[in-house]
Motif scaffolding. Structure first.
Motif, PDB file in Angstrom:
ATOM      1  N   GLY A 145      -3.184  -1.950  -2.167  1.00  0.00           N
ATOM      2  CA  GLY A 145      -3.251  -1.103  -3.353  1.00  0.00           C
ATOM      3  C   GLY A 145      -3.876   0.262  -3.135  1.00  0.00           C
ATOM      4  N   LYS A 146      -4.170   0.603  -1.916  1.00  0.00           N
ATOM      5  CA  LYS A 146      -4.836   1.870  -1.614  1.00  0.00           C
ATOM      6  C   LYS A 146      -3.813   2.914  -1.139  1.00  0.00           C
ATOM      7  CE  LYS A 146      -9.089   0.383  -2.073  1.00  0.00           C
ATOM      8  NZ  LYS A 146      -9.718  -0.663  -2.030  1.00  0.00           N
ATOM      9  N   ALA A 147      -4.244   4.176  -1.153  1.00  0.00           N
ATOM     10  CA  ALA A 147      -3.442   5.277  -0.607  1.00  0.00           C
ATOM     11  C   ALA A 147      -4.049   5.662   0.732  1.00  0.00           C
ATOM     12  CB  ALA A 147      -3.452   6.460  -1.557  1.00  0.00           C
ATOM     13  N   ILE A 148      -3.285   5.484   1.794  1.00  0.00           N
ATOM     14  CA  ILE A 148      -3.732   5.767   3.151  1.00  0.00           C
ATOM     15  C   ILE A 148      -3.127   7.099   3.592  1.00  0.00           C
ATOM     16  CG2 ILE A 148      -3.826   4.908   5.537  1.00  0.00           C
ATOM     17  CD1 ILE A 148      -5.074   3.006   3.360  1.00  0.00           C
ATOM     18  N   GLY A 149      -3.949   7.952   4.199  1.00  0.00           N
ATOM     19  CA  GLY A 149      -3.465   9.220   4.753  1.00  0.00           C
ATOM     20  C   GLY A 149      -3.740   9.267   6.241  1.00  0.00           C
ATOM     21  N   THR A 206       0.841  -1.190   0.000  1.00  0.00           N
ATOM     22  CA  THR A 206       0.000   0.000   0.000  1.00  0.00           C
ATOM     23  C   THR A 206       0.876   1.241   0.000  1.00  0.00           C
ATOM     24  OG1 THR A 206      -1.886   1.027   1.136  1.00  0.00           O
ATOM     25  CG2 THR A 206      -0.177   0.097   2.538  1.00  0.00           C
ATOM     26  N   THR A 207       0.240   2.385   0.067  1.00  0.00           N
ATOM     27  CA  THR A 207       0.947   3.653   0.211  1.00  0.00           C
ATOM     28  C   THR A 207       0.401   4.335   1.455  1.00  0.00           C
ATOM     29  OG1 THR A 207       1.101   3.851  -2.186  1.00  0.00           O
ATOM     30  CG2 THR A 207       1.488   5.846  -0.917  1.00  0.00           C
ATOM     31  N   VAL A 208       1.292   4.768   2.332  1.00  0.00           N
ATOM     32  CA  VAL A 208       0.889   5.481   3.540  1.00  0.00           C
ATOM     33  C   VAL A 208       1.585   6.831   3.542  1.00  0.00           C
ATOM     34  CG1 VAL A 208       0.816   5.476   6.061  1.00  0.00           C
ATOM     35  CG2 VAL A 208       0.546   3.323   4.813  1.00  0.00           C
ATOM     36  N   ASN A 209       0.787   7.874   3.513  1.00  0.00           N
ATOM     37  CA  ASN A 209       1.315   9.244   3.500  1.00  0.00           C
ATOM     38  C   ASN A 209       2.316   9.461   2.361  1.00  0.00           C
ATOM     39  OD1 ASN A 209      -0.234   9.863   5.804  1.00  0.00           O
ATOM     40  ND2 ASN A 209       1.377   9.039   7.124  1.00  0.00           N
ATOM     41  N   GLY A 210       2.014   8.846   1.221  1.00  0.00           N
ATOM     42  CA  GLY A 210       2.837   9.021   0.034  1.00  0.00           C
ATOM     43  C   GLY A 210       4.009   8.068  -0.082  1.00  0.00           C
ATOM     44  N   ASP A 255      -6.963  -8.230  11.582  1.00  0.00           N
ATOM     45  CA  ASP A 255      -6.362  -7.005  12.103  1.00  0.00           C
ATOM     46  C   ASP A 255      -6.997  -5.784  11.449  1.00  0.00           C
ATOM     47  OD1 ASP A 255      -4.631  -8.524  13.628  1.00  0.00           O
ATOM     48  OD2 ASP A 255      -2.878  -8.157  12.346  1.00  0.00           O
ATOM     49  N   THR A 256      -7.336  -4.801  12.263  1.00  0.00           N
ATOM     50  CA  THR A 256      -7.880  -3.560  11.708  1.00  0.00           C
ATOM     51  C   THR A 256      -6.755  -2.705  11.148  1.00  0.00           C
ATOM     52  OG1 THR A 256      -7.726  -2.294  13.766  1.00  0.00           O
ATOM     53  CG2 THR A 256      -9.783  -3.558  13.382  1.00  0.00           C
ATOM     54  N   LEU A 257      -7.123  -1.788  10.288  1.00  0.00           N
ATOM     55  CA  LEU A 257      -6.147  -0.831   9.766  1.00  0.00           C
ATOM     56  C   LEU A 257      -5.559  -0.020  10.915  1.00  0.00           C
ATOM     57  CD1 LEU A 257      -4.692   0.526   7.424  1.00  0.00           C
ATOM     58  CD2 LEU A 257      -6.731   1.952   7.077  1.00  0.00           C
ATOM     59  N   LEU A 258      -6.380   0.313  11.893  1.00  0.00           N
ATOM     60  CA  LEU A 258      -5.893   1.030  13.079  1.00  0.00           C
ATOM     61  C   LEU A 258      -4.779   0.236  13.765  1.00  0.00           C
ATOM     62  CD1 LEU A 258      -6.051   3.258  15.258  1.00  0.00           C
ATOM     63  CD2 LEU A 258      -7.891   1.922  16.317  1.00  0.00           C
ATOM     64  N   ASP A 259      -4.999  -1.050  13.980  1.00  0.00           N
ATOM     65  CA  ASP A 259      -3.981  -1.886  14.625  1.00  0.00           C
ATOM     66  C   ASP A 259      -2.707  -1.946  13.800  1.00  0.00           C
ATOM     67  OD1 ASP A 259      -5.652  -2.499  16.780  1.00  0.00           O
ATOM     68  OD2 ASP A 259      -6.451  -4.289  15.800  1.00  0.00           O
TER      69      ASP A 259
END
Length: 159
Positions: A71-75, A8-12, A23-27
């Motif tokens: 495959g998502k962009a997470i901010g 994935t992408t996290v903060n670019g 597992d949650t995304l938060l975890d």
């Protein structure tokens, strides 16, 4: 159960991690990626403390599975500031004393950024409605809304 590989992408930044299917995304953000700015308030999507964006859409990360990040962009809150400079939203929250204990603050800032990207000129009523999913037990919301409205004006070049 075997762990799932997620890219994935996290903060670019491109990120890969292994997580359990439940597992949650938060975890994942907090425990695996050490991005602890996102807070858990309720664990049931009712408080907004864990707000992040997924492909630009505001979500409660406690309600999203880590595997759904594929495959998502997470901010997250860590991606709001630009290098060592606070984002204008963060500056306005400080200027208006729109924070106290700080549990809700990351979620409110991420939500405010999502609001102002979607609607750069919200009315106070629109801002209140957009942020209604973010609960704060300390400030009484007035300072938060003043900070949001001031940030919107500044970002539009009004101040």
């Amino acid at each position: 159960m075997s762990k799932v590989h997620v890219t994935t992408t996290v903060n670019g930044d491109a990120v890969e991690f292994l997580c359990e299917p439940q597992d949650t995304l938060l975890d994942v953000l907090r425990n695996d990626l050490n991005l602890t700015g996102t807070k858990e308030g309720c664990g049931s999507g009712d408080c907004g403390a864990c707000s992040v964006t997924v492909d630009g859409r505001l979500v409660c990360s406690c309600l999203v599975l880590g595997v759904e990040a594929e495959g998502k962009a997470i901010g997250t809150i860590e991606g709001v500031s630009v290098k060592d400079h606070l984002h204008v939203i963060q500056e306005k929250f400080l200027e208006h004393a729109a924070l106290q204990c700080g549990v809700c603050t990351p979620g409110l800032i991420v939500s405010t950024k999502a609001l102002l990207e979607e609607n750069p000129s919200p009315t106070e009523e629109e801002a209140r409605l957009y942020l209604a999913g973010n609960l704060c037990r300390c400030t009484g919301y007035d300072k938060i809304i003043r900070a949001v409205m001031d940030a919107a004006e500044t970002m539009r070049g009004g101040a």
